[in-house]
Design an enzyme around this catalytic site. Sequence first.
Site, PDB file in Angstrom:
ATOM      1  N   LEU A 127      84.584  78.393  38.619  1.00 49.60           N
ATOM      2  CA  LEU A 127      83.892  79.011  39.745  1.00 49.60           C
ATOM      3  C   LEU A 127      83.127  80.188  39.170  1.00 49.60           C
ATOM      4  O   LEU A 127      83.692  80.974  38.393  1.00 49.60           O
ATOM      5  CB  LEU A 127      84.888  79.489  40.803  1.00 49.60           C
ATOM      6  N   ASP A 128      81.841  80.307  39.519  1.00 50.33           N
ATOM      7  CA  ASP A 128      81.070  81.386  38.904  1.00 50.33           C
ATOM      8  C   ASP A 128      81.584  82.752  39.362  1.00 50.33           C
ATOM      9  O   ASP A 128      82.366  82.866  40.303  1.00 50.33           O
ATOM     10  CB  ASP A 128      79.574  81.218  39.190  1.00 50.33           C
ATOM     11  N   GLU A 129      81.121  83.774  38.694  1.00 50.16           N
ATOM     12  CA  GLU A 129      81.660  85.124  38.887  1.00 50.16           C
ATOM     13  C   GLU A 129      81.502  85.611  40.327  1.00 50.16           C
ATOM     14  O   GLU A 129      82.351  86.343  40.836  1.00 50.16           O
ATOM     15  CB  GLU A 129      80.956  86.087  37.923  1.00 50.16           C
TER      16      GLU A 129
END
Length: 324
Positions: A127-129
């Site tokens: 999951l991206d930041e």
Amino acid sequence: MASPRRKTRTQRTTPTLKTPQGDDSLVRLQKVLASAGFGSRRHCEEFIQSGRVTVDGKTVVELGQRVDPAKQKIQLDGETVNVEKKVYYVLNKPTGFLCTHSDPAGRRRVIDLFPKAKQRLFTVGRLDENSEGLILVTNDGEFANRLAHPRYRVSRVYEVQVAGIPTPDILRQMREGLRFSEGYFRVDRARRVRVKGKTAVLQLTLNQGRNREIRRLLARLGHKVMKLRRIQFGPIKLGKVNLGEHRTLTPHEVKQLEALLETKRDTRSSRPPRKHAAPAKGKRTAPAKSAAPEKGKRPSPAKGKGAPAAKKRPQQKATKSRRR
């Protein structure tokens, strides 16, 4: 008179590694390495074939070797491979954390949310930041690689808050897909859950996750993502896990994931091979149209019956050069 004895050639055999008795405890060497998190099973096979793996001090270069990880000492590049009890967690990831095992910049990682232990933990996918929500964390490296691999097409469900109110046509375009440099980006299901003022909350389902796929797809359609939250991965739902906290998967949930992987694998193996479409019988393909002649040039006559034969120019005889 006795016939002379024929000399028989002795075949050289590579020494086999002695393994403890009891087939129940023996596991393929590449599977042990993959489960310990050293990479996919294919990468671990390359480690073995390149002579980087030793078992009880002996180098193993052949595939198919079975070992007992509880009784034998396995090393990769001199590092001891520790086989730990498998653990599986559901984490509600907050924003600002990276799904990586190491970060040179020293930013916060998802595994930092777990108490420090000897176990080597991995996230299942990413999951991206700037995204939050459900992510699976485990020390079973092979299991994590299989769940995240695109060929298994494990569904992922997201709640996305966007600026503006997407129309049914926008949702249709998301299902049909748009072309990007990496290929087509599309969602399997898209529906509008509710409207908040000038924003809307969508529920999107994907069968594989690419880098910032949802954000880029919605941006192309004119709707900026304000909040992105994953609420389900396969059969596992986030439920009431608080932000930044985690819970252990139940044995039933682990079996559900294992059964899902087996079902996906059986489905792929049972697919018939693709057949190229054959032209229909009795139908002739239309002849290609000839290109229009350029201005100032006469069209060349067609060959065949009724067409005048082209006049051949007389060939000039080559004259011999005089010798001086």
